[in-house]
Design a protein around this motif. Sequence first.
Motif, PDB file in Angstrom:
ATOM      1  N   ALA A  24     -10.651   5.565 -10.656  1.00 49.09           N
ATOM      2  CA  ALA A  24     -11.014   6.343 -11.839  1.00 49.09           C
ATOM      3  C   ALA A  24     -10.071   6.047 -13.002  1.00 49.09           C
ATOM      4  O   ALA A  24     -10.495   5.955 -14.157  1.00 49.09           O
ATOM      5  N   ASP A  25      -8.791   5.893 -12.702  1.00 49.71           N
ATOM      6  CA  ASP A  25      -7.829   5.535 -13.751  1.00 49.71           C
ATOM      7  C   ASP A  25      -8.247   4.250 -14.452  1.00 49.71           C
ATOM      8  O   ASP A  25      -8.190   4.141 -15.687  1.00 49.71           O
ATOM      9  N   LEU A  26      -8.649   3.253 -13.666  1.00 51.71           N
ATOM     10  CA  LEU A  26      -9.030   1.964 -14.231  1.00 51.71           C
ATOM     11  C   LEU A  26     -10.302   2.082 -15.070  1.00 51.71           C
ATOM     12  O   LEU A  26     -10.413   1.495 -16.154  1.00 51.71           O
ATOM     13  N   VAL A  27     -11.269   2.839 -14.574  1.00 49.87           N
ATOM     14  CA  VAL A  27     -12.515   3.016 -15.327  1.00 49.87           C
ATOM     15  C   VAL A  27     -12.246   3.734 -16.650  1.00 49.87           C
ATOM     16  O   VAL A  27     -12.790   3.365 -17.701  1.00 49.87           O
ATOM     17  N   LEU A  28     -11.387   4.739 -16.596  1.00 54.08           N
ATOM     18  CA  LEU A  28     -11.109   5.551 -17.784  1.00 54.08           C
ATOM     19  C   LEU A  28     -10.132   4.878 -18.741  1.00 54.08           C
ATOM     20  O   LEU A  28      -9.996   5.313 -19.891  1.00 54.08           O
ATOM     21  N   GLY A  70      -7.943   6.884   1.038  1.00 52.22           N
ATOM     22  CA  GLY A  70      -9.128   7.048   0.226  1.00 52.22           C
ATOM     23  C   GLY A  70      -8.981   7.964  -0.985  1.00 52.22           C
ATOM     24  O   GLY A  70      -9.423   7.616  -2.083  1.00 52.22           O
ATOM     25  N   PRO A  71      -8.377   9.155  -0.843  1.00 53.40           N
ATOM     26  CA  PRO A  71      -8.280  10.033  -2.011  1.00 53.40           C
ATOM     27  C   PRO A  71      -7.517   9.402  -3.176  1.00 53.40           C
ATOM     28  O   PRO A  71      -7.926   9.537  -4.334  1.00 53.40           O
ATOM     29  N   ALA A  72      -6.420   8.713  -2.894  1.00 55.22           N
ATOM     30  CA  ALA A  72      -5.662   8.082  -3.973  1.00 55.22           C
ATOM     31  C   ALA A  72      -6.355   6.824  -4.475  1.00 55.22           C
ATOM     32  O   ALA A  72      -6.245   6.478  -5.659  1.00 55.22           O
ATOM     33  N   ALA A  73      -7.072   6.122  -3.596  1.00 52.06           N
ATOM     34  CA  ALA A  73      -7.833   4.957  -4.040  1.00 52.06           C
ATOM     35  C   ALA A  73      -8.901   5.383  -5.040  1.00 52.06           C
ATOM     36  O   ALA A  73      -9.145   4.699  -6.046  1.00 52.06           O
ATOM     37  N   GLY A  74      -9.552   6.523  -4.788  1.00 51.43           N
ATOM     38  CA  GLY A  74     -10.519   7.044  -5.735  1.00 51.43           C
ATOM     39  C   GLY A  74      -9.881   7.387  -7.064  1.00 51.43           C
ATOM     40  O   GLY A  74     -10.460   7.155  -8.135  1.00 51.43           O
ATOM     41  N   ARG A 103      -6.915   4.981 -18.406  1.00 51.65           N
ATOM     42  CA  ARG A 103      -5.746   5.842 -18.544  1.00 51.65           C
ATOM     43  C   ARG A 103      -4.602   5.281 -17.693  1.00 51.65           C
ATOM     44  O   ARG A 103      -4.814   4.363 -16.885  1.00 51.65           O
ATOM     45  N   PRO A 104      -3.365   5.788 -17.859  1.00 49.59           N
ATOM     46  CA  PRO A 104      -2.259   5.331 -17.009  1.00 49.59           C
ATOM     47  C   PRO A 104      -2.611   5.504 -15.529  1.00 49.59           C
ATOM     48  O   PRO A 104      -3.185   6.521 -15.128  1.00 49.59           O
ATOM     49  N   THR A 105      -2.273   4.501 -14.726  1.00 49.52           N
ATOM     50  CA  THR A 105      -2.683   4.494 -13.324  1.00 49.52           C
ATOM     51  C   THR A 105      -1.681   5.220 -12.436  1.00 49.52           C
ATOM     52  O   THR A 105      -0.478   5.229 -12.711  1.00 49.52           O
ATOM     53  N   VAL A 106      -2.186   5.786 -11.368  1.00 50.19           N
ATOM     54  CA  VAL A 106      -1.354   6.541 -10.441  1.00 50.19           C
ATOM     55  C   VAL A 106      -0.293   5.653  -9.789  1.00 50.19           C
ATOM     56  O   VAL A 106       0.811   6.123  -9.480  1.00 50.19           O
ATOM     57  N   VAL A 107      -0.612   4.380  -9.579  1.00 53.23           N
ATOM     58  CA  VAL A 107       0.355   3.379  -9.112  1.00 53.23           C
ATOM     59  C   VAL A 107       0.031   2.061  -9.811  1.00 53.23           C
ATOM     60  O   VAL A 107      -1.030   1.909 -10.411  1.00 53.23           O
ATOM     61  N   ASP A 108       0.940   1.114  -9.718  1.00 56.11           N
ATOM     62  CA  ASP A 108       0.691  -0.219 -10.269  1.00 56.11           C
ATOM     63  C   ASP A 108      -0.445  -0.864  -9.475  1.00 56.11           C
ATOM     64  O   ASP A 108      -0.342  -1.047  -8.263  1.00 56.11           O
ATOM     65  N   PRO A 109      -1.538  -1.235 -10.141  1.00 58.16           N
ATOM     66  CA  PRO A 109      -2.684  -1.793  -9.415  1.00 58.16           C
ATOM     67  C   PRO A 109      -2.608  -3.292  -9.181  1.00 58.16           C
ATOM     68  O   PRO A 109      -3.556  -3.872  -8.645  1.00 58.16           O
ATOM     69  N   GLY A 110      -1.511  -3.932  -9.556  1.00 55.18           N
ATOM     70  CA  GLY A 110      -1.457  -5.388  -9.520  1.00 55.18           C
ATOM     71  C   GLY A 110      -1.763  -5.997  -8.166  1.00 55.18           C
ATOM     72  O   GLY A 110      -2.449  -7.021  -8.075  1.00 55.18           O
ATOM     73  N   GLU A 158       0.807  -1.226   0.000  1.00 55.72           N
ATOM     74  CA  GLU A 158       0.000   0.000   0.000  1.00 55.72           C
ATOM     75  C   GLU A 158       0.836   1.271   0.000  1.00 55.72           C
ATOM     76  O   GLU A 158       0.289   2.366  -0.128  1.00 55.72           O
ATOM     77  N   ILE A 159       2.138   1.155   0.147  1.00 54.29           N
ATOM     78  CA  ILE A 159       2.958   2.347   0.383  1.00 54.29           C
ATOM     79  C   ILE A 159       2.895   3.330  -0.780  1.00 54.29           C
ATOM     80  O   ILE A 159       2.706   4.542  -0.580  1.00 54.29           O
ATOM     81  N   ALA A 160       3.039   2.852  -2.010  1.00 47.08           N
ATOM     82  CA  ALA A 160       3.030   3.777  -3.155  1.00 47.08           C
ATOM     83  C   ALA A 160       1.690   4.502  -3.256  1.00 47.08           C
ATOM     84  O   ALA A 160       1.646   5.714  -3.524  1.00 47.08           O
ATOM     85  N   LEU A 161       0.594   3.786  -3.017  1.00 48.74           N
ATOM     86  CA  LEU A 161      -0.726   4.414  -3.093  1.00 48.74           C
ATOM     87  C   LEU A 161      -0.912   5.416  -1.965  1.00 48.74           C
ATOM     88  O   LEU A 161      -1.489   6.492  -2.155  1.00 48.74           O
ATOM     89  N   MET A 162      -0.410   5.092  -0.765  1.00 44.16           N
ATOM     90  CA  MET A 162      -0.547   6.024   0.348  1.00 44.16           C
ATOM     91  C   MET A 162       0.323   7.252   0.143  1.00 44.16           C
ATOM     92  O   MET A 162      -0.079   8.376   0.506  1.00 44.16           O
ATOM     93  N   ALA A 163       1.498   7.085  -0.453  1.00 47.70           N
ATOM     94  CA  ALA A 163       2.335   8.245  -0.764  1.00 47.70           C
ATOM     95  C   ALA A 163       1.612   9.180  -1.727  1.00 47.70           C
ATOM     96  O   ALA A 163       1.638  10.404  -1.565  1.00 47.70           O
ATOM     97  N   ALA A 164       0.926   8.596  -2.716  1.00 47.98           N
ATOM     98  CA  ALA A 164       0.133   9.410  -3.636  1.00 47.98           C
ATOM     99  C   ALA A 164      -1.011  10.095  -2.907  1.00 47.98           C
ATOM    100  O   ALA A 164      -1.366  11.246  -3.209  1.00 47.98           O
TER     101      ALA A 164
END
Length: 443
Positions: free
Chosen positions: A411-415, A403-407, A417-424, A73-79
């Motif tokens: 949205a990246d996945l729905v659209l 939560g803000p970065a999870a949103g 578009r390139p994702t804010v972090v690797d969603p794997g 979760e670190i990369a997503l939390m940093a975002a």
Amino acid sequence: MPGPFVVPVRGDLALPKQADVVVIGGGIIGAATALELAEQKLSVALCEKGGIGHEQSSRNWGWVRLSRRDPREIALMAASLDIWRDLDRRLEADTGYQRSGIAFTCRTEKELAEDQRWLAQINDYPFTTRLFDARQFQQMFPSSTVTMAGALYAPEDGRAEPQKVAPAFAEAARRKGASILTECAVRGIETSAGRVSAVVTERGVISCQSVVLAGGAWSGLFAGRAGLRLPQLKVINTVLRTGPVAGGPEPAVWYDDFAIRKRQDGGYTVASGTENVVDIVPDSFRYARDFLPALRSEWRALRLRLGWRFWDEARISRNWAMDEASPFEYCRVLDPVPSVPLSQRAFQQLIRHYPQFSQAQVLQRWAGCIDVVPDAVPVISAVDTLPGFFIATGFSGHGFGIGPAAGRLMADLVLGRPTVVDPGAFRFSRFSDGSKIEIISGV
């Protein structure tokens, strides 16, 4: 005493006939996703069976932390920390956010060594998180009488007011054109040519191209109705709120037996650092094999309870018809009874180690249902077997700060578009593709 007072959000009266995306669930994850999508000029309908932010999104501790996060979760939390810094301006609202710091205490040298290993996970990030020895901790918290080996201190971590944040996201999404529909449960989805084509709500049908399920503790039930197996259980966490306390700590502090966070009004949110209640329900047996590794790892912190909740959940229909009321309409808000003994033990330990709290007035106690998945890492993912359907759930008590970065990621996945972090790490398929479910202990 009533539960937390959530900033009220008035739902729209008109049900749109069509939307590009329907978001199910008006907590912080759903509301943040709705805003991200609306900012990209998509038409969005946010459907909430009760009120915006009335469940766990308003009942959590209010911590915004990277420290002691699962490495996945670190990369997503940093975002997310980047988003929080400018969030009040973006939302045109006061969320109470402050970078006030968080300290995690360590009773033993072994715990300090574990935190030292955790620090290696953030070497590539511009954070100043560091270890304190007992003397340094005492200098920062001079009124504390806790005996310890040291602490992990994260200056970039902070706090916000849970009762304000999800409503602020929802109102911002509305200003960008989203429909905000409260007391509007989604009963199910319709498909056409093998992909999502509409949702059926209690107020009518909304045609759409995509659906995001951000239903918190209700997500597993909804997914099951759609033919998807989402292993998810509920954990009950109790907190109390005090009146203002002079001389209390500014940073949030975590101990084994209590955790505290200063509030905007000068009072404190207080909870046990580790103890939670888990009701034994039919899903406990349905997903027993999935959760067995987690139970082995975390059993000391769980208070298993068999009672009326078992029979309540046993009576819930799992295959309702679209033209009849769904379980979401019979229970608008999960409002579990708080555990007074757990919260009182935490409060007494707080008084023992911070004597200035001895005169603090307990104003409220409440509990919330944390939605947990077997590895305690959220699902933020497309569902490969149902094109147009996406899931954002299972945040396992860590969803408020992230939560803000999870949103944004959703949205990246729905659209597309390139994702804010690797969603794997957050893929839904990990529960069915033979992946090893890894449990990493933490807070």
